[in-house]
Motif scaffolding. Sequence first.
Motif, PDB file in Angstrom:
ATOM      1  N   ALA A 210       0.930  -1.030   0.076  1.00  0.00           N
ATOM      2  CA  ALA A 210       0.011   0.005   0.038  1.00  0.00           C
ATOM      3  C   ALA A 210       0.900   1.306  -0.133  1.00  0.00           C
ATOM      4  O   ALA A 210       0.677   2.306  -0.829  1.00  0.00           O
ATOM      5  CB  ALA A 210      -0.993   0.058   1.218  1.00  0.00           C
ATOM      6  N   VAL A 211       2.051   1.159   0.825  1.00  0.00           N
ATOM      7  CA  VAL A 211       2.817   2.190   0.917  1.00  0.00           C
ATOM      8  C   VAL A 211       3.501   2.535  -0.608  1.00  0.00           C
ATOM      9  O   VAL A 211       3.790   3.720  -1.007  1.00  0.00           O
ATOM     10  CB  VAL A 211       3.889   2.183   2.035  1.00  0.00           C
ATOM     11  CG1 VAL A 211       4.969   3.139   1.762  1.00  0.00           C
ATOM     12  CG2 VAL A 211       3.256   2.485   3.204  1.00  0.00           C
ATOM     13  N   LYS A 212       4.030   1.605  -1.039  1.00  0.00           N
ATOM     14  CA  LYS A 212       4.612   1.337  -2.381  1.00  0.00           C
ATOM     15  C   LYS A 212       3.717   2.185  -3.418  1.00  0.00           C
ATOM     16  O   LYS A 212       4.105   2.894  -4.215  1.00  0.00           O
ATOM     17  CB  LYS A 212       5.073   0.262  -2.867  1.00  0.00           C
ATOM     18  CG  LYS A 212       5.234  -0.042  -4.296  1.00  0.00           C
ATOM     19  CD  LYS A 212       6.860  -0.637  -4.258  1.00  0.00           C
ATOM     20  CE  LYS A 212       7.776  -0.213  -5.653  1.00  0.00           C
ATOM     21  NZ  LYS A 212       6.866   0.486  -6.658  1.00  0.00           N
ATOM     22  N   TRP A 213       2.380   1.766  -3.212  1.00  0.00           N
ATOM     23  CA  TRP A 213       1.466   2.038  -4.283  1.00  0.00           C
ATOM     24  C   TRP A 213       1.181   3.675  -4.293  1.00  0.00           C
ATOM     25  O   TRP A 213       1.033   4.424  -5.248  1.00  0.00           O
ATOM     26  CB  TRP A 213       0.352   1.422  -4.213  1.00  0.00           C
ATOM     27  CG  TRP A 213      -0.823   1.521  -5.343  1.00  0.00           C
ATOM     28  CD1 TRP A 213      -1.080   1.367  -6.424  1.00  0.00           C
ATOM     29  CD2 TRP A 213      -1.915   2.530  -5.069  1.00  0.00           C
ATOM     30  NE1 TRP A 213      -2.126   1.526  -7.183  1.00  0.00           N
ATOM     31  CE2 TRP A 213      -2.839   2.475  -6.385  1.00  0.00           C
ATOM     32  CE3 TRP A 213      -2.521   3.403  -3.939  1.00  0.00           C
ATOM     33  CZ2 TRP A 213      -3.659   3.339  -6.582  1.00  0.00           C
ATOM     34  CZ3 TRP A 213      -3.707   4.319  -4.234  1.00  0.00           C
ATOM     35  CH2 TRP A 213      -4.094   4.205  -5.630  1.00  0.00           C
ATOM     36  N   LEU A 214       1.122   4.145  -2.985  1.00  0.00           N
ATOM     37  CA  LEU A 214       0.532   5.512  -2.802  1.00  0.00           C
ATOM     38  C   LEU A 214       1.779   6.310  -2.964  1.00  0.00           C
ATOM     39  O   LEU A 214       1.710   7.246  -3.478  1.00  0.00           O
ATOM     40  CB  LEU A 214       0.146   5.845  -1.302  1.00  0.00           C
ATOM     41  CG  LEU A 214      -1.275   5.701  -0.739  1.00  0.00           C
ATOM     42  CD1 LEU A 214      -1.286   6.353   0.530  1.00  0.00           C
ATOM     43  CD2 LEU A 214      -2.088   6.984  -1.806  1.00  0.00           C
ATOM     44  N   SER A 215       3.252   5.816  -2.803  1.00  0.00           N
ATOM     45  CA  SER A 215       4.374   6.690  -2.992  1.00  0.00           C
ATOM     46  C   SER A 215       4.334   6.714  -4.525  1.00  0.00           C
ATOM     47  O   SER A 215       4.717   7.800  -5.054  1.00  0.00           O
ATOM     48  CB  SER A 215       5.587   5.998  -2.552  1.00  0.00           C
ATOM     49  OG  SER A 215       5.533   5.847  -1.272  1.00  0.00           O
ATOM     50  N   ASP A 216       4.301   5.909  -5.211  1.00  0.00           N
ATOM     51  CA  ASP A 216       4.142   6.019  -6.690  1.00  0.00           C
ATOM     52  C   ASP A 216       3.063   6.924  -7.308  1.00  0.00           C
ATOM     53  O   ASP A 216       3.150   7.760  -8.027  1.00  0.00           O
ATOM     54  CB  ASP A 216       3.847   4.599  -7.369  1.00  0.00           C
ATOM     55  CG  ASP A 216       5.057   3.626  -7.297  1.00  0.00           C
ATOM     56  OD1 ASP A 216       6.113   4.070  -6.795  1.00  0.00           O
ATOM     57  OD2 ASP A 216       4.914   2.404  -7.552  1.00  0.00           O
ATOM     58  N   CYS A 217       1.809   7.019  -6.556  1.00  0.00           N
ATOM     59  CA  CYS A 217       0.920   8.051  -6.708  1.00  0.00           C
ATOM     60  C   CYS A 217       1.384   9.258  -6.659  1.00  0.00           C
ATOM     61  O   CYS A 217       1.123  10.244  -7.607  1.00  0.00           O
ATOM     62  CB  CYS A 217      -0.435   7.749  -5.870  1.00  0.00           C
ATOM     63  SG  CYS A 217      -1.494   6.483  -6.334  1.00  0.00           S
ATOM     64  N   TYR A 218       2.196   9.555  -5.372  1.00  0.00           N
ATOM     65  CA  TYR A 218       2.337  10.746  -5.221  1.00  0.00           C
ATOM     66  C   TYR A 218       3.509  11.374  -6.208  1.00  0.00           C
ATOM     67  O   TYR A 218       3.660  12.422  -6.661  1.00  0.00           O
ATOM     68  CB  TYR A 218       3.142  10.890  -3.865  1.00  0.00           C
ATOM     69  CG  TYR A 218       2.044  11.209  -2.801  1.00  0.00           C
ATOM     70  CD1 TYR A 218       1.688  12.613  -2.606  1.00  0.00           C
ATOM     71  CD2 TYR A 218       1.842  10.173  -1.827  1.00  0.00           C
ATOM     72  CE1 TYR A 218       0.698  12.848  -1.665  1.00  0.00           C
ATOM     73  CE2 TYR A 218       1.006  10.674  -0.880  1.00  0.00           C
ATOM     74  CZ  TYR A 218       0.277  12.123  -0.866  1.00  0.00           C
ATOM     75  OH  TYR A 218      -0.576  12.456  -0.020  1.00  0.00           O
ATOM     76  N   ALA A 219       4.506  10.358  -6.632  1.00  0.00           N
ATOM     77  CA  ALA A 219       5.731  10.524  -7.489  1.00  0.00           C
ATOM     78  C   ALA A 219       5.051  11.067  -8.838  1.00  0.00           C
ATOM     79  O   ALA A 219       5.301  12.131  -9.462  1.00  0.00           O
ATOM     80  CB  ALA A 219       6.354   9.663  -7.532  1.00  0.00           C
ATOM     81  N   GLU A 220       3.884  10.143  -9.161  1.00  0.00           N
ATOM     82  CA  GLU A 220       3.198  10.494 -10.557  1.00  0.00           C
ATOM     83  C   GLU A 220       2.588  11.965 -10.507  1.00  0.00           C
ATOM     84  O   GLU A 220       2.758  12.644 -11.526  1.00  0.00           O
ATOM     85  CB  GLU A 220       2.097   9.577 -10.634  1.00  0.00           C
ATOM     86  CG  GLU A 220       1.830   9.244 -12.291  1.00  0.00           C
ATOM     87  CD  GLU A 220       0.725   7.979 -12.441  1.00  0.00           C
ATOM     88  OE1 GLU A 220      -0.284   8.329 -12.423  1.00  0.00           O
ATOM     89  OE2 GLU A 220       1.253   7.142 -12.161  1.00  0.00           O
ATOM     90  N   ARG A 221       2.056  12.256  -9.210  1.00  0.00           N
ATOM     91  CA  ARG A 221       1.366  13.498  -9.264  1.00  0.00           C
ATOM     92  C   ARG A 221       2.250  14.831  -9.296  1.00  0.00           C
ATOM     93  O   ARG A 221       2.016  15.683  -9.573  1.00  0.00           O
ATOM     94  CB  ARG A 221       0.547  13.861  -8.122  1.00  0.00           C
ATOM     95  CG  ARG A 221      -0.791  12.745  -8.007  1.00  0.00           C
ATOM     96  CD  ARG A 221      -1.342  12.635  -6.734  1.00  0.00           C
ATOM     97  NE  ARG A 221      -2.010  13.981  -6.368  1.00  0.00           N
ATOM     98  CZ  ARG A 221      -3.293  14.323  -6.791  1.00  0.00           C
ATOM     99  NH1 ARG A 221      -3.952  13.362  -7.498  1.00  0.00           N
ATOM    100  NH2 ARG A 221      -3.944  15.578  -6.603  1.00  0.00           N
ATOM    101  N   ALA A 222       3.592  14.481  -8.591  1.00  0.00           N
ATOM    102  CA  ALA A 222       4.615  15.401  -8.536  1.00  0.00           C
ATOM    103  C   ALA A 222       5.554  15.673  -9.943  1.00  0.00           C
ATOM    104  O   ALA A 222       6.240  16.456 -10.108  1.00  0.00           O
ATOM    105  CB  ALA A 222       5.635  15.300  -7.376  1.00  0.00           C
ATOM    106  N   GLY A 223       5.379  14.551 -10.634  1.00  0.00           N
ATOM    107  CA  GLY A 223       6.206  14.522 -11.983  1.00  0.00           C
ATOM    108  C   GLY A 223       7.644  14.355 -11.626  1.00  0.00           C
ATOM    109  O   GLY A 223       8.454  14.169 -12.283  1.00  0.00           O
TER     110      GLY A 223
ATOM    111  N   VAL B 183      10.486  11.609  -1.377  1.00  0.00           N
ATOM    112  CA  VAL B 183      11.298  10.876  -0.601  1.00  0.00           C
ATOM    113  C   VAL B 183      10.153  10.712   0.299  1.00  0.00           C
ATOM    114  O   VAL B 183       9.246  11.219   1.023  1.00  0.00           O
ATOM    115  CB  VAL B 183      12.146  11.869   0.280  1.00  0.00           C
ATOM    116  CG1 VAL B 183      13.058  11.262   1.319  1.00  0.00           C
ATOM    117  CG2 VAL B 183      13.440  12.356  -0.792  1.00  0.00           C
ATOM    118  N   SER B 184      10.432   9.187   1.085  1.00  0.00           N
ATOM    119  CA  SER B 184       9.430   9.025   2.119  1.00  0.00           C
ATOM    120  C   SER B 184      10.061   8.777   3.385  1.00  0.00           C
ATOM    121  O   SER B 184      11.189   8.062   3.430  1.00  0.00           O
ATOM    122  CB  SER B 184       8.282   7.669   1.531  1.00  0.00           C
ATOM    123  OG  SER B 184       9.470   6.681   1.252  1.00  0.00           O
TER     124      SER B 184
END
Length: 262
Positions: free
Chosen positions: A185-198, A202-203
Amino acid sequence: LVVFTDLDGSLLDHHSYDWQPAQEWLNTLSAAKVPVVLTTSKTAAEVAELQRKLELTEVPFIAENGALIGLPDRWQKHESSTSGHIIGAAYEDIRHVLVALRQRYDFEFRGFGDVNAQQVIDWTGLPLENAKLAMQREASEPIIWFGNSLDFSRFEKYLHQEKLALTRGGRFWHVMGADAGKGPAVKWLSDCYAERAGKPVVSIALGDGPNDIGMLNASDYAVVIRGHHDHKMPVKEGVNVFRTEQYGPEGWKEGLDHLIDR
Ligand code: 2M8
Ligand code: MG
Ligand code: MG
């Protein structure tokens, strides 16, 4: 920067469920617009109440040990009867398997679905209103095992055959879909954040128990908060680890004091 944090025994005191020692950091992170993603065994109903109290609204959350991911409205409107995306199995299906296994093999355990609110209060020390919120399960079932360890291994094997798995919280074993977990779940959400930030983000993850290891492994910086157990809490190589001296919210503060210059 994104912060993922466990609740019980981490941001919240194991016994009093208080977070005062961490409040100053929560204010600092909020002022810096750093999202704090509650990543917990608790239900979406419990998380909603805590997000309100901690002033962490409009932020995603990870509930039921990673079996339920909730996104803020502005991220996505999802039309469904659940509080978020269920990963693995829905609560009714988990209960169905548990009841069938118990009938068939006489396994000795009790889950939240087997008991009344008073029993949950006795087990957890939660006040009635919170115990009721904890009972609103959608994707995982906390159980207490009363049987012997041989039966427990058999139980675990049969759960696997049903694509279910066990993870260990502070007081309970939690039964959920085998693919679910705080780590994925953390991996999935981190990827979402990265995608939104372009760009990559860092987590930091903070947790005290065995069910947090996946989440700690999935982050760049891991704060292992001293726990009320003797588990070694191994974190994989490549993750920057800090182990606190203090327990609960004091340890939470200690970890961020160590990692972030104010
Ligand atoms: C349960 O989760 C904790 C987490 O470590 C445990 O296993 O001890 C969950 O049922 C959660 O919903 C509840 O709020 C908590 C209360 O102690 O217990
Ligand atoms: Mg914990
Ligand atoms: Mg937890």
